[in-house]
Design a protein around this motif. Sequence first.
Motif, PDB file in Angstrom:
ATOM      1  N   ALA A  31      84.830  49.214   4.918  1.00 51.63           N
ATOM      2  CA  ALA A  31      85.505  48.567   3.785  1.00 51.63           C
ATOM      3  C   ALA A  31      86.522  47.544   4.281  1.00 51.63           C
ATOM      4  CB  ALA A  31      86.192  49.621   2.919  1.00 51.63           C
ATOM      5  N   ILE A  32      87.192  47.869   5.382  1.00 51.23           N
ATOM      6  CA  ILE A  32      88.180  46.945   5.948  1.00 51.23           C
ATOM      7  C   ILE A  32      87.493  45.679   6.462  1.00 51.23           C
ATOM      8  CG2 ILE A  32      89.843  46.615   7.813  1.00 51.23           C
ATOM      9  CD1 ILE A  32      90.482  49.638   7.559  1.00 51.23           C
ATOM     10  N   ARG A  33      86.393  45.861   7.228  1.00 54.09           N
ATOM     11  CA  ARG A  33      85.752  44.672   7.788  1.00 54.09           C
ATOM     12  C   ARG A  33      85.039  43.854   6.707  1.00 54.09           C
ATOM     13  NH1 ARG A  33      80.555  46.644  11.477  1.00 54.09           N
ATOM     14  NH2 ARG A  33      79.461  47.832   9.863  1.00 54.09           N
ATOM     15  N   ARG A  34      84.532  44.528   5.659  1.00 53.81           N
ATOM     16  CA  ARG A  34      83.838  43.792   4.603  1.00 53.81           C
ATOM     17  C   ARG A  34      84.776  42.880   3.825  1.00 53.81           C
ATOM     18  NH1 ARG A  34      78.589  45.055   3.291  1.00 53.81           N
ATOM     19  NH2 ARG A  34      78.854  44.218   1.188  1.00 53.81           N
ATOM     20  N   ASN A  35      86.056  43.131   3.905  1.00 48.07           N
ATOM     21  CA  ASN A  35      87.016  42.226   3.271  1.00 48.07           C
ATOM     22  C   ASN A  35      86.948  40.830   3.879  1.00 48.07           C
ATOM     23  OD1 ASN A  35      88.043  44.117   1.468  1.00 48.07           O
ATOM     24  ND2 ASN A  35      89.633  44.812   2.872  1.00 48.07           N
ATOM     25  N   SER A  36      86.500  40.747   5.131  1.00 49.29           N
ATOM     26  CA  SER A  36      86.426  39.447   5.809  1.00 49.29           C
ATOM     27  C   SER A  36      85.081  38.759   5.604  1.00 49.29           C
ATOM     28  CB  SER A  36      86.688  39.622   7.310  1.00 49.29           C
ATOM     29  OG  SER A  36      85.657  40.391   7.907  1.00 49.29           O
ATOM     30  N   TYR A  37      84.079  39.447   5.039  1.00 50.63           N
ATOM     31  CA  TYR A  37      82.743  38.860   4.894  1.00 50.63           C
ATOM     32  C   TYR A  37      82.750  37.612   4.005  1.00 50.63           C
ATOM     33  CZ  TYR A  37      80.436  42.798   7.274  1.00 50.63           C
ATOM     34  OH  TYR A  37      80.015  43.716   8.201  1.00 50.63           O
ATOM     35  N   PRO A  38      83.383  37.654   2.823  1.00 51.64           N
ATOM     36  CA  PRO A  38      83.422  36.424   2.002  1.00 51.64           C
ATOM     37  C   PRO A  38      84.104  35.261   2.719  1.00 51.64           C
ATOM     38  CG  PRO A  38      84.038  38.339   0.700  1.00 51.64           C
ATOM     39  CD  PRO A  38      84.009  38.788   2.123  1.00 51.64           C
ATOM     40  N   ASP A  39      85.104  35.547   3.559  1.00 49.73           N
ATOM     41  CA  ASP A  39      85.788  34.490   4.310  1.00 49.73           C
ATOM     42  C   ASP A  39      84.839  33.837   5.311  1.00 49.73           C
ATOM     43  OD1 ASP A  39      88.122  35.091   2.963  1.00 49.73           O
ATOM     44  OD2 ASP A  39      88.853  36.454   4.523  1.00 49.73           O
ATOM     45  N   VAL A  40      83.976  34.641   5.933  1.00 51.60           N
ATOM     46  CA  VAL A  40      83.005  34.095   6.892  1.00 51.60           C
ATOM     47  C   VAL A  40      82.043  33.151   6.182  1.00 51.60           C
ATOM     48  CG1 VAL A  40      81.061  34.663   8.405  1.00 51.60           C
ATOM     49  CG2 VAL A  40      83.144  36.045   8.492  1.00 51.60           C
ATOM     50  N   VAL A  41      81.505  33.581   5.041  1.00 51.24           N
ATOM     51  CA  VAL A  41      80.552  32.743   4.306  1.00 51.24           C
ATOM     52  C   VAL A  41      81.229  31.470   3.808  1.00 51.24           C
ATOM     53  CG1 VAL A  41      78.940  32.651   2.364  1.00 51.24           C
ATOM     54  CG2 VAL A  41      79.239  34.790   3.620  1.00 51.24           C
ATOM     55  N   GLU A  42      82.460  31.594   3.318  1.00 46.16           N
ATOM     56  CA  GLU A  42      83.190  30.423   2.842  1.00 46.16           C
ATOM     57  C   GLU A  42      83.479  29.454   3.987  1.00 46.16           C
ATOM     58  OE1 GLU A  42      84.943  27.772   0.319  1.00 46.16           O
ATOM     59  OE2 GLU A  42      83.784  29.567  -0.197  1.00 46.16           O
ATOM     60  N   SER A  43      83.825  29.987   5.152  1.00 50.80           N
ATOM     61  CA  SER A  43      84.076  29.125   6.319  1.00 50.80           C
ATOM     62  C   SER A  43      82.816  28.383   6.736  1.00 50.80           C
ATOM     63  CB  SER A  43      84.594  29.972   7.488  1.00 50.80           C
ATOM     64  OG  SER A  43      85.857  30.532   7.206  1.00 50.80           O
ATOM     65  N   LEU A  44      81.677  29.074   6.676  1.00 53.06           N
ATOM     66  CA  LEU A  44      80.401  28.424   6.986  1.00 53.06           C
ATOM     67  C   LEU A  44      80.118  27.288   6.001  1.00 53.06           C
ATOM     68  CD1 LEU A  44      77.822  31.225   7.910  1.00 53.06           C
ATOM     69  CD2 LEU A  44      78.505  29.271   9.316  1.00 53.06           C
ATOM     70  N   ALA A  45      80.322  27.557   4.727  1.00 58.95           N
ATOM     71  CA  ALA A  45      80.059  26.551   3.693  1.00 58.95           C
ATOM     72  C   ALA A  45      80.960  25.321   3.879  1.00 58.95           C
ATOM     73  CB  ALA A  45      80.258  27.158   2.311  1.00 58.95           C
ATOM     74  N   LEU A  46      82.228  25.546   4.228  1.00 59.79           N
ATOM     75  CA  LEU A  46      83.152  24.438   4.457  1.00 59.79           C
ATOM     76  C   LEU A  46      82.755  23.631   5.681  1.00 59.79           C
ATOM     77  CD1 LEU A  46      86.593  26.159   3.697  1.00 59.79           C
ATOM     78  CD2 LEU A  46      85.463  24.371   2.356  1.00 59.79           C
ATOM     79  N   ALA A  47      82.372  24.332   6.764  1.00 56.84           N
ATOM     80  CA  ALA A  47      81.964  23.636   7.982  1.00 56.84           C
ATOM     81  C   ALA A  47      80.696  22.829   7.763  1.00 56.84           C
ATOM     82  CB  ALA A  47      81.760  24.653   9.112  1.00 56.84           C
ATOM     83  N   ALA A  48      79.824  23.330   6.904  1.00 53.53           N
ATOM     84  CA  ALA A  48      78.556  22.637   6.649  1.00 53.53           C
ATOM     85  C   ALA A  48      78.774  21.239   6.081  1.00 53.53           C
ATOM     86  CB  ALA A  48      77.695  23.464   5.695  1.00 53.53           C
ATOM     87  N   ARG A  49      79.864  21.043   5.359  1.00 54.44           N
ATOM     88  CA  ARG A  49      80.131  19.739   4.738  1.00 54.44           C
ATOM     89  C   ARG A  49      80.345  18.633   5.763  1.00 54.44           C
ATOM     90  NH1 ARG A  49      84.569  21.692   0.180  1.00 54.44           N
ATOM     91  NH2 ARG A  49      83.181  23.184  -0.918  1.00 54.44           N
ATOM     92  N   SER A  50      80.763  19.006   6.967  1.00 56.04           N
ATOM     93  CA  SER A  50      81.052  17.987   7.982  1.00 56.04           C
ATOM     94  C   SER A  50      79.918  17.812   8.984  1.00 56.04           C
ATOM     95  CB  SER A  50      82.346  18.349   8.727  1.00 56.04           C
ATOM     96  OG  SER A  50      82.218  19.621   9.363  1.00 56.04           O
ATOM     97  N   LEU A  51      78.773  18.430   8.718  1.00 59.33           N
ATOM     98  CA  LEU A  51      77.633  18.290   9.628  1.00 59.33           C
ATOM     99  C   LEU A  51      77.038  16.888   9.513  1.00 59.33           C
ATOM    100  CD1 LEU A  51      75.933  21.758   9.040  1.00 59.33           C
ATOM    101  CD2 LEU A  51      77.057  20.981  11.139  1.00 59.33           C
ATOM    102  N   PRO A  52      76.638  16.302  10.638  1.00 59.03           N
ATOM    103  CA  PRO A  52      76.136  14.922  10.607  1.00 59.03           C
ATOM    104  C   PRO A  52      74.706  14.781  10.078  1.00 59.03           C
ATOM    105  CG  PRO A  52      76.084  15.781  12.846  1.00 59.03           C
ATOM    106  CD  PRO A  52      76.756  16.823  12.005  1.00 59.03           C
ATOM    107  N   GLU A  53      73.892  15.830  10.160  1.00 59.34           N
ATOM    108  CA  GLU A  53      72.496  15.727   9.743  1.00 59.34           C
ATOM    109  C   GLU A  53      72.365  16.175   8.280  1.00 59.34           C
ATOM    110  OE1 GLU A  53      69.606  17.336  12.584  1.00 59.34           O
ATOM    111  OE2 GLU A  53      71.293  17.667  13.949  1.00 59.34           O
ATOM    112  N   PRO A  54      72.051  15.251   7.375  1.00 63.26           N
ATOM    113  CA  PRO A  54      72.009  15.570   5.935  1.00 63.26           C
ATOM    114  C   PRO A  54      71.027  16.681   5.584  1.00 63.26           C
ATOM    115  CG  PRO A  54      71.952  13.205   6.292  1.00 63.26           C
ATOM    116  CD  PRO A  54      71.793  13.838   7.634  1.00 63.26           C
ATOM    117  N   GLN A  55      69.856  16.697   6.218  1.00 64.54           N
ATOM    118  CA  GLN A  55      68.848  17.690   5.863  1.00 64.54           C
ATOM    119  C   GLN A  55      69.288  19.095   6.252  1.00 64.54           C
ATOM    120  OE1 GLN A  55      64.942  16.893   7.434  1.00 64.54           O
ATOM    121  NE2 GLN A  55      63.977  18.567   6.301  1.00 64.54           N
TER     122      GLN A  55
END
Length: 320
Positions: free
Chosen positions: A146-170
Amino acid sequence: LSTKAGSRSVLAALASKAKRISGRYERFLERTFPRFYVLYATFTKGIQALFLEVKEIRKIKSKMSRQRLSVQQLPYREMERLRQVRRGPRDAFRDVIKAIPIGVIAIPPFANFLVIVLMYFFPRQLLIRYFWTPNQQVEFLDAYDAIRRNSYPDVVESLALAARSLPEPQLQKRLRELCAEVQRGSQPRVAELYAVRSLFSGPPLGLNKLQVSHVKALSQVLFLTPHLPAFFLRHRLRSHVLEIRHLDRAMLRLGLGQLSEEELKAACYLRGLNSTHLGVSECRAWLEQWLGLSCKLQASEASLLANSMVLLSLNYVRTK
């Protein structure tokens, strides 16, 4: 010779008498305090298991030294055993040291009730895993998950934010859609994750290039403290993820069919999935997916493996 034989005879007699006293004491506890007896029996078995494990670790390390083997060359079970006690440099021996004071006062028929009281009121705080009852093991694993699952949404959100700066559109579109699916409650397919693996070797998604907040969230997924300088966080995270990658290859060589239920559940739990309430078939199915990804990735793509601990686990139960 007669003196030595006499000494051995005296020691044998003392051991036999101590065993009889211990037996009577245990029967008294079982009859009079059945709930406390369960804790006492768990503690006694835990002491034995702890020292057997230390002995086994010494045997494995002796084998490595004698045959000049690296950890990665060991069979899966030996590699996993070393990992369990290498949470720190000397954790197996720290467990022994931590257990000694309680072990001393638990020698029948002295202060056993004190130990039982400690086990009853403070099992997670004062006792190591060897001394948890089966019910406590499930309870505590659920609590830690339960403690570690609190960080799971943060991981997915961080991935989504990082994806915006990727150079390859596809590939950017693929990763953003994948994150959106997970956030909506779906579990991605291994093929979808493998298709974006090239994004995780360099900036901004390589382990050495992730945002610090992202690294901290991933560290919590692996039960690593996030309260360290960024350099140490990245180093520890990379080390633990690559260790799991080596374990995965050894597991694949052994074969999932060779693992017991306990081993299957422990393997899933280590890789991000709370397996305490899953059946054998569910654990095996999830591990097959995991190995299908892990054993195809290169060391340079370790960041994808770390993030997949969340992506493949977050919604797994919901899809059943």
